[in-house]
Scaffold this motif. Structure first.
Motif, short mmCIF file in Angstrom:
data_model
loop_
_atom_site.label_atom_id
_atom_site.label_comp_id
_atom_site.label_asym_id
_atom_site.label_seq_id
_atom_site.Cartn_x
_atom_site.Cartn_y
_atom_site.Cartn_z
N ALA A 22 0.83 -1.21 0.00
CA ALA A 22 0.00 0.00 0.00
C ALA A 22 0.86 1.26 0.00
O ALA A 22 0.54 2.24 -0.68
N ALA A 23 1.95 1.22 0.76
CA ALA A 23 2.86 2.37 0.78
C ALA A 23 3.49 2.58 -0.59
O ALA A 23 3.68 3.71 -1.05
N GLY A 24 3.81 1.48 -1.28
CA GLY A 24 4.36 1.59 -2.63
C GLY A 24 3.38 2.23 -3.59
O GLY A 24 3.76 3.08 -4.41
N ASN A 25 2.12 1.83 -3.49
CA ASN A 25 1.09 2.42 -4.35
C ASN A 25 0.92 3.91 -4.06
O ASN A 25 0.72 4.72 -4.97
N LEU A 120 9.89 1.67 3.13
CA LEU A 120 9.36 2.61 2.15
C LEU A 120 8.57 3.73 2.82
O LEU A 120 7.55 3.49 3.47
N SER A 121 9.06 4.95 2.65
CA SER A 121 8.32 6.15 3.03
C SER A 121 7.82 6.77 1.74
O SER A 121 8.63 7.26 0.93
N THR A 148 10.67 0.85 -7.71
CA THR A 148 10.93 1.11 -6.30
C THR A 148 10.85 -0.22 -5.57
O THR A 148 9.82 -0.90 -5.61
N ALA A 149 11.96 -0.61 -4.94
CA ALA A 149 12.03 -1.91 -4.26
C ALA A 149 12.20 -1.70 -2.76
O ALA A 149 13.13 -1.03 -2.33
N GLU A 150 11.29 -2.28 -1.98
CA GLU A 150 11.42 -2.25 -0.53
C GLU A 150 12.11 -3.55 -0.10
O GLU A 150 11.63 -4.65 -0.39
N MET A 151 13.26 -3.43 0.57
CA MET A 151 14.10 -4.59 0.85
C MET A 151 14.49 -4.64 2.33
O MET A 151 15.64 -4.37 2.71
N GLU A 157 16.56 0.70 7.79
CA GLU A 157 15.28 1.33 7.50
C GLU A 157 15.41 2.68 6.80
O GLU A 157 14.63 3.01 5.92
N GLU A 158 16.37 3.51 7.19
CA GLU A 158 16.50 4.85 6.63
C GLU A 158 17.40 4.90 5.40
O GLU A 158 17.56 5.95 4.79
N ASP A 159 18.02 3.78 5.06
CA ASP A 159 18.97 3.75 3.94
C ASP A 159 18.26 3.50 2.61
O ASP A 159 17.19 2.89 2.56
N TYR A 160 18.89 3.96 1.55
CA TYR A 160 18.40 3.65 0.21
C TYR A 160 19.54 3.74 -0.79
O TYR A 160 20.61 4.30 -0.51
N ASP A 161 19.33 3.18 -1.95
CA ASP A 161 20.29 3.26 -3.05
C ASP A 161 19.50 3.56 -4.30
O ASP A 161 18.29 3.33 -4.37
N MET A 162 20.18 4.10 -5.30
CA MET A 162 19.49 4.39 -6.54
C MET A 162 20.44 4.30 -7.72
O MET A 162 21.66 4.45 -7.59
#
Length: 368
Positions: A22-25, A120-121, A148-151, A157-162
């Protein structure tokens, strides 16, 4: 002896495992307007399909050649996380890709992004993608898809890569590959905005570890905080250089990223040729002098790690240099004549290289 698996009080779900569909949507709903702002002729699909469709204008090209590139942002992402500022990092991702395909004469057509997060925020992802859309508008290309991938369990939790993926187009006869470069050709440098998106492992070590600054440390030498300096977006050179290529015979271009001037300029030169660079022919942004001084970094290390103030190098014939520089100036694009092409002393069997005619004029801080 038999074993049984304990039954959960309630049935397990993807959300219980840490992935919130739902957060992804919701994230997609939030950034749809950003995506639509990048549309250009040729886009056939809206966001949300399994693939992005783009129709080539075949009447515009005799022999259309697609040029593709992919890149990320590196550890500059860590600075964005420390500052909790995510609205410009997407510009960097676009810039690293479109500037790379530009050097072969290609006009960027479309872009796709990939963002992986620990948790995912929707608002944060929408902000990141908003930056991607900003970069696409600057480059004139469409953002036609992404992922967008939630892993959970893979990223904190606060990290991401792109990462990003760009596709452009050039007529076969207009491909720029450096093959026509000859001795005497002129090197024109276009300024960087600062660090851009390379060398951040060393930059963070110097500024945040060795010097002990925080991202909130304000330095008069920089005119703002360390964090603000480190998050200045990478410049996108697409629009002025596409216009320049319509007016001037551009023989070669080099995007100055990882490897600096020393490693990137030779990538567009024929064997046996050398780029003779004239230090002092362009201004060095204060952040580079600051890092060189604080870290006691050798000059050759600076020049092969950072852009040192030059983000793009353009090679033209000497008879075209004045007109090229004047046209760039007319478009509001600062530019500097930074050197020339010479024959390597050892002959045509030698790899292309760079030589410097002197030392860079590092700026000293007041009172030092």
């Amino acid at each position: 002896m038999s074993t049984t698996t304990p039954s959960p009080a309630e049935g397990l779900s993807y959300a219980a495992a840490g992935v919130d569909i739902a957060a992804g949507n919701r994230a997609v709903d939030l950034f749809k307007s950003h995506v639509k702002s990048t549309l250009r002729p040729g886009v056939l699909t809206d966001i949300g399909g399994f693939g992005g469709l783009f129709a080539l204008d075949r009447d515009k090209y005799e022999q259309p050649v697609l040029v593709s590139g992919t890149d990320g942002v590196g550890t500059k992402l860590r600075v964005a996380m420390l500052m909790d500022k995510h609205d410009t990092i997407g510009i960097d991702c676009v810039a690293m890709c479109v500037n790379d395909i530009l050097v072969q004469g290609a006009e960027p057509l479309f872009f796709l992004d990939y963002v992986a997060v620990g948790k995912l925020s929707p608002e944060k992802v929408a902000t990141i993608v908003g930056g991607v859309a900003d970069g696409c508008r600057q480059a004139g290309c469409a953002l036609i898809g992404g992922e967008t991938a939630e892993m959970p369990g893979f990223y904190a939790e606060e990290d991401y890569d792109m990462a990003g993926f760009a596709v452009g187009i050039v007529d076969r006869k207009k491909i720029i590959d450096g093959s026509t470069i000859i001795p005497g050709d002129v090197l024109i440098g276009l300024p960087s905005a600062g660090l851009h998106s390379n060398g951040y492992s060393l930059a963070r070590k110097i500024l945040l570890e060795h010097a002990g600054y925080s991202i909130d440390t304000h330095l008069d030498e920089l005119g703002h905080t360390v964090g603000e300096e480190m998050l200045v977006p990478t410049r996108i050179y697409v629009k002025p250089l596409l216009k320049l290529m319509e007016k001037i015979n551009v023989k070669g271009m080099a995007h100055i990223t990882g490897g600096g001037i020393t490693e990137n300029v030779p990538r567009v030169l024929p064997k046996g040729f050398q780029a003779q660079i004239e230090p002092g022919s362009w201004p060095i942004p204060p952040v580079f002098s600051l890092m060189q001084r604080l870290g006691a970094v050798a000059e050759d290390e600076m020049l092969r790690t950072f852009n040192c103030g030059i983000g793009m190098v353009v090679v033209v014939a000497p008879e075209d240099a004045e007109a090229a520089m004047a046209y760039l100036t007319e478009m509001g694009e600062a530019n500097y004549r930074i050197g020339q092409i010479i024959v390597h002393g050892e002959g045509c069997a030698m790899p292309a290289s760079v030589t410097y005619t002197g030392a860079l004029p590092w700026t000293k801080a007041e009172g030092t």
